[in-house]
Design an enzyme around this catalytic site. Structure first.
Site, short mmCIF file in Angstrom:
data_model
loop_
_atom_site.label_atom_id
_atom_site.label_comp_id
_atom_site.label_asym_id
_atom_site.label_seq_id
_atom_site.Cartn_x
_atom_site.Cartn_y
_atom_site.Cartn_z
N ASP A 101 0.87 -1.16 0.00
CA ASP A 101 0.00 0.00 0.00
C ASP A 101 0.91 1.22 0.00
O ASP A 101 1.90 1.27 0.73
CB ASP A 101 -0.87 0.00 1.27
CG ASP A 101 -2.30 0.41 0.98
OD1 ASP A 101 -2.48 1.52 0.46
OD2 ASP A 101 -3.21 -0.37 1.30
N ASP A 202 -3.09 4.59 -2.29
CA ASP A 202 -4.16 5.12 -1.46
C ASP A 202 -4.61 6.50 -1.94
O ASP A 202 -3.77 7.39 -2.15
CB ASP A 202 -3.61 5.22 -0.03
CG ASP A 202 -4.69 5.48 0.99
OD1 ASP A 202 -5.56 4.61 1.16
OD2 ASP A 202 -4.67 6.55 1.63
N GLU A 258 -6.25 3.81 -5.97
CA GLU A 258 -7.54 3.98 -5.31
C GLU A 258 -7.98 5.39 -5.64
O GLU A 258 -7.42 6.36 -5.13
CB GLU A 258 -7.42 3.79 -3.80
CG GLU A 258 -8.80 3.74 -3.14
CD GLU A 258 -8.83 4.30 -1.73
OE1 GLU A 258 -9.77 3.99 -0.99
OE2 GLU A 258 -7.93 5.07 -1.36
N ASP A 335 -12.36 -1.17 3.58
CA ASP A 335 -13.20 0.01 3.79
C ASP A 335 -14.67 -0.27 3.53
O ASP A 335 -15.49 0.65 3.62
CB ASP A 335 -12.79 1.14 2.82
CG ASP A 335 -11.40 1.69 3.12
OD1 ASP A 335 -11.00 1.66 4.30
OD2 ASP A 335 -10.74 2.13 2.17
C1 GLC Z 1 -8.17 5.07 1.80
C2 GLC Z 1 -7.99 3.84 2.64
C3 GLC Z 1 -8.68 4.04 3.94
C4 GLC Z 1 -8.05 5.21 4.64
C5 GLC Z 1 -8.04 6.46 3.75
C6 GLC Z 1 -7.10 7.48 4.27
O1 GLC Z 1 -9.49 5.28 1.47
O2 GLC Z 1 -8.42 2.71 1.95
O3 GLC Z 1 -8.64 2.90 4.75
O4 GLC Z 1 -8.72 5.48 5.82
O5 GLC Z 1 -7.63 6.17 2.43
O6 GLC Z 1 -5.78 7.06 4.11
#
Ligand code: GLC
Ligand code: CA
Length: 558
Positions: A101, A202, A258, A335
């Site tokens: 990640d 992320d 993401e 999430d």
């Molecule tokens: C992304 C992650 C989540 C986290 C957020 C802030 O959405 O998947 O778990 O809280 O970013 O880093």
């Protein structure tokens, strides 16, 4: 589209591990790296190609590792860098790749860069973060953080505010500053040199902010929405192209962004098939929009998504990206609530059938599938009896804001929403066996174990040839053995049906027909009548003409 470019990560299946909840090797109640290493043979048995590790870096854990205080060190609770190196080595020996990640939209406020940055306006690290003067004695604008409350925190030392799109312990990095980009790219190179196999990035769609920092549209009657000014911002593609030139293009990596609020148009840029940015992106439409429609407040809802809505989104993504960008496929992750509870039916009589149906639906689609730990067991959502059971900072903050401070939602409704869509559903410990704490820990687990672990656990699944686990294993093996599943073009079928999700995949004169009944009743489906083909997989051993039985799924190759 028969000329899709081939790539190993298009042919792969990814298994996501949330280390904190996977396996505890030393009895402190927290999952760790050695716990993962011990269970690598289990992951190998499933047949996946890649493990995506949620963050394992040094972190004060305000957001379970998504707040990093040192990118080149390991979280104390998870072990040491030696443990990591051993995990990587063992995984590679087993033929499993490791994807890390990458959390670089923000750091922890305990990262040395931020510790320096907040000291003075002329500190060399000041511009690593986003600082603004107060406006009329208040926050610089009306933005609400993703996790409730204002997105700006006042800092006494210099009398200015810093931006945090997530918690106040997650200050946003200033990507406009070339030094920040240098630091990030150096750090990524360091991990690549270690031999890791890719990055899941992320909230990477948020790294470029509208430099005017305008107020956002009203969000919940309290704050404004920051998304229009921070998601898919003005320089995001430029930054990713630079990252690609300077780091990614030098290695053979899996990269998945993401990308909060990504649209098809944006995805075509992020995941373009020329490979100038990322390999693929996670879109959120099939998991997000449905909440907003029947929202209690913000993302919080108890409503169950309809198949027709899910299909409209997934078909759109599959068709529109065809030939120009690569899709990723997922039902759940750390999430999201558990797939079988949200999209299927977690009542005992339907749980396994509907989990297999959902798996068939997803794994036969076009794109790279992701499995979240426990999904392969048909693990379910949790019932949260009280706020004491909850751990997630998003849930705790929402409870404080909506229940306690503004009294907009009753405690019962809020907890019901957490039980339906809260992130803690995914974070209850992995259920290994029927012994105390599901075999996750010999100590006290950091978050309660789902009480259904005596029935739903890996040991039971491995002993049952008919289990959800072996069904996933078969789906994964099918993908590896049939190019039509990876590269075949996507063709929606039975678009008028409100109950059956069907589609075909076409590749080099082969046609794969897939149909999934999303209900607990028989439903008409003429697709397989009079067809002579090879059934690749089904969750039923006998079929009925013209009908799909409750939660029946079939994939037939003709
Ligand atoms: C992304 C992650 C989540 C986290 C957020 C802030 O959405 O998947 O778990 O809280 O970013 O880093
Ligand atoms: Ca531990």
């Amino acid at each position: 589209m028969q000329n899709e470019k081939k790539a190993w990560w298009k042919e792969a299946v990814i298994y996501q591990i949330y280390p904190r909840s996977f396996a505890d090797s030393n009895g402190d109640g927290i999952g760790d790296l050695n716990g993962i290493t011990e269970h690598l043979p289990y992951v190998k048995e499933l047949g996946v190609d890649v493990i995506w590790l949620s963050p394992v870096y040094k972190s004060p854990n305000d957001d379970n590792g998504y707040d990093i205080s040192d990118y080149r060190d390991i979280m104390t609770e998870f072990g040491t860098m030696d443990d990591f190196d051993r995990l990587l080595k063992k995984a590679h020996e087993l033929g499993l790749k490791i994807v890390m990640d990458l959390v670089v939209n923000h750091t922890s406020d305990e990262h040395s860069w931020f510790v320096e940055s907040r000291k003075s306006v002329d500190n060399p690290y000041r511009d690593y973060y986003i600082w603004k003067e107060p406006k009329d004695g208040h926050e610089p604008n009306n933005w609400e953080s993703w996790f409730s409350g204002p997105a700006w925190e006042f800092d006494e030392a210099t009398g200015m505010y810093y931006l945090h799109c997530f918690t106040k312990k997650q200050p946003d990095l200033n990507w406009e500053n070339p030094k920040v980009r240098d630091e990030v790219f150096d750090m990524m190179t360091w991990w690549c040199e270690k031999g890791i196999d890719g990055f899941r990035m992320d909230v990477i769609s948020m790294i470029s902010k509208d430099q005017a920092f305008p107020d956002g549209p009203d969000k919940d009657g309290i704050y404004g929405d920051l998304a229009p000014s921070v998601c898919n911002g003005p320089r995001v593609h430029e930054f990713l192209q630079e990252m690609n030139r300077r780091v990614l293009s030098k290695y053979d990596l899996l990269t998945v962004g993401e990308t909060a609020k990504v649209t098809i148009e944006e995805a075509k840029k992020y995941a373009n098939s020329d490979g100038t940015e990322l390999g693929m992106v996670f879109q959120f439409e099939h998991v997000d929009q449905l909440n907003e429609k029947e929202s209690v407040i913000g993302k919080w809802t108890t409503a169950k998504p309809q198949m027709t809505g899910v299909r409209a989104v997934l078909d759109k993504w599959a068709c529109e990206l065809e030939g120009c960008a690569w899709n990723s496929l997922y039902w759940d992750n750390h999430d999201q609530p558990r797939a079988v509870s949200r999209f299927g039916n977690d009542a005992p009589e339907w749980r396994e059938l509907s989990a297999k149906m959902l798996a068939t639906n997803l794994h036969m689609m076009k794109g790279t599938p992701y499995i979240y730990q426990g999904e392969e067991l048909g693990m379910t959502n949790m019932v949260f009896e009280s706020i004491e059971d909850c751990r997630d900072v998003e849930e705790l903050n929402a409870y404080r804001q909506y229940v306690e401070e503004h009294k907009m939602v009753s405690p019962e409704t809020m907890l019901a929403c957490f039980g339906a869509v809260g992130r803690d559903n995914a974070r209850t410990p992995m259920q290994w066996n029927g012994s105390l704490n599901a075999g996750f820990t010999s100590g006290t687990p950091w978050i309660p174990v789902n009480p259904n672990y005596k029935v739903i656990n890996a040991e039971a699944a491995l002993a049952d040839p008919d289990s959800v686990f072996y069904y996933y294993k078969k789906l994964i093996a099918l993908r590896h053995g049939n190019p039509v599943i990876v590269y075949g073009n996507y063709e929606p079928l039975m678009g008028d049906s409100r109950t059956v999700y069907a589609f075909a995949r076409n590749y080099e004169n082969r046609r794969l027909i897939v149909a999934c009944n999303w209900t607990e009743y028989n439903q008409p489906c003429p697709l397989f009548d009079g067809i002579a083909g090879e059934e690749l997989i089904s969750n039923y051993t006998t079929h009925k003409d013209g009908i799909l039985q409750p939660y029946e799924a079939r994939a037939v190759l003709v």
